[in-house]
Design an enzyme around this catalytic site. Structure first.
Site, PDB file in Angstrom:
ATOM      1  N   HIS A  38       5.649  30.712  45.445  1.00  8.06           N
ATOM      2  CA  HIS A  38       4.792  30.909  44.249  1.00  8.06           C
ATOM      3  C   HIS A  38       5.461  32.300  43.714  1.00  8.06           C
ATOM      4  CE1 HIS A  38       1.093  31.647  41.838  1.00  8.06           C
ATOM      5  NE2 HIS A  38       1.417  30.594  41.397  1.00  8.06           N
ATOM      6  N   ASP A  62      22.575  42.190  39.668  1.00 11.95           N
ATOM      7  CA  ASP A  62      23.704  43.193  40.044  1.00 11.95           C
ATOM      8  C   ASP A  62      23.270  44.210  41.065  1.00 11.95           C
ATOM      9  OD1 ASP A  62      25.380  41.967  38.312  1.00 11.95           O
ATOM     10  OD2 ASP A  62      25.111  43.456  36.522  1.00 11.95           O
ATOM     11  N   ASP A  72      -8.915  52.988  40.843  1.00 13.27           N
ATOM     12  CA  ASP A  72      -9.214  54.534  40.623  1.00 13.27           C
ATOM     13  C   ASP A  72      -8.393  55.151  39.665  1.00 13.27           C
ATOM     14  OD1 ASP A  72     -11.589  54.413  42.147  1.00 13.27           O
ATOM     15  OD2 ASP A  72     -10.411  55.159  44.005  1.00 13.27           O
TER      16      ASP A  72
END
Length: 376
Positions: free
Chosen positions: A171, A178, A355
């Protein structure tokens, strides 16, 4: 019932083989007992005991790194313009790994770009999930191979064979260019993700993706190398980690998860992050059917006075998921969790912010497939 009917008898066998592949790719030694540590670098972060980054490292074997530049891509057309420009500018190699590559304008442009860069001498490797990308344009895949690129399907689906898995899907959605620039997040390759479907008045998705440069790209490359080796049987050497980006100080942990792990990294990191939150938890998910442990973490945080908000689509593109998810709403709301439904389009973003200090942008949903069955 559907899960039991379609369950593969080779799930344990396949996940064990994936663990062996990871161990060999990282250490050259076959091991099925510990999480092998990826080769370290001078830009690794040594998280203190008890931190969420310490947990991520222990579960994945990939040390967090500092000195990264991170760009959040939430406008779909902008994201795909960025990706297409980066692909066109690739000089050394392109490693791409996707769950879904549609046979539409966006999918065709993507595959044509890969073929063009392969003709220009760029090393192109494309890994796509055999089930998620069942409609992929095979003529364009052949063009990539004819140009010198390599293409592999992840766990091809063949019910006539004894060993196959309709579950255990790849999934992931990521690109490494590069060895210096990486993309990952929730966006597959298709018109509904790129903004082209929206411009045509068709169903489209609201999503979140990341562009990353700096040492963390080395961990994206490591993840691709392990998946490529598993799918193709060909060992692939990873490039050295890039140097830190000047003036950038983001700490990034790449957290691959899957059924090959003894303890699923996605499940434990999200559970622990919510359980340790002090002020707020904001999450988005298109497919919200949480496990009991995560459900309890959300309820527990809200009861502790944490501002917990859940954002889901008003109308889900998978018909049964919407009603199934809403069955969890009464218990969450009773505990103080605030639930919002996104109306403008189909919300496909998979994010978590705790938070205001740290966040996750990725491919994993809040359902049993992402918690237990998919490689994310």
């Amino acid at each position: 019932a559907a899960y039991l009917m379609l369950a593969s008898p080779s799930i344990k066998r396949t996940t064990r083989r994936k663990r062996f592949t990871k161990a060999i790719a990282r250490t050259g030694i076959v091991s099925d007992s510990v999480v092998p540590e990826a080769p370290g670098g001078e830009h690794d972060v040594r998280p203190p005991p008890g931190s969420i980054l310490r947990m991520a490292r222990a579960l994945t074997g990939l040390p967090p790194t500092y000195g990264n530049r991170v760009e959040l891509l939430t406008e779909n057309d902008q994201a795909f313009r960025h990706i297409e420009e980066a692909l066109a500018a690739a000089q050394s190699h392109i490693w791409a790994e996707y769950f879904i590559i549609q046979s539409d304008e966006t999918g065709h442009r993507f595959l044509d770009l890969l073929a063009a860069r392969a003709r220009a001498g760029v090393q192109v490797r494309l890994l796509f999930d055999a089930v998620g990308s069942w409609r992929i344009d095979t003529a364009r895949l052949a063009a990539i191979v004819a140009a010198g690129g390599q293409v592999e399907a992840f766990l091809p689906f063949n019910p006539l064979r004894r060993r196959w898995a309709v579950h255990l899907r790849n999934h992931r959605k990521m690109i490494v260019i590069d060895g210096k620039l990486g993309f990952t997040g929730g966006m597959n390759v298709g018109d509904e993700y790129s903004g082209r479907a929206r411009n045509k008045g068709l169903r489209h998705y609201r999503d979140s993706h990341l562009a990353i440069s700096g040492p963390a790209v080395g961990d994206l490359a490591q993840t691709f190398c392990e998946d490529w080796t598993f799918a193709s049987g060909q060992a692939l050497d990873c490039t050295p980690d890039p140097e830190p980006e000047p003036g950038s100080d983001y700490t990034v942990a790449i957290i691959p998860s899957g059924p090959d792990q003894q303890h699923n990294a996605h499940t434990l990191v999200t559970f622990t992050g919510i359980s340790s939150a002090q002020e707020r938890v904001y999450l988005t998910s298109p497919y919200f059917i949480p496990e009991a442990s995560v459900m309890q973490a959300l309820i527990g945080a809200a009861v502790r006075g944490v501002d917990v908000r859940v954002l889901v689509p008003e109308t889900c593109d998978v018909a049964m998921v919407g009603p199934a998810g809403r069955a969890f709403f009464p218990d969450l709301a009773a505990a103080g969790v605030r639930i919002f439904e996104y109306r403008p389009s189909m919300l496909h973003a998979k994010t978590l912010v705790v938070d205001g200090e740290w966040g996750i942008v990725g491919s994993a949903n809040w359902d049993i497939r992402s918690f237990r069955l998919n490689f994310e």
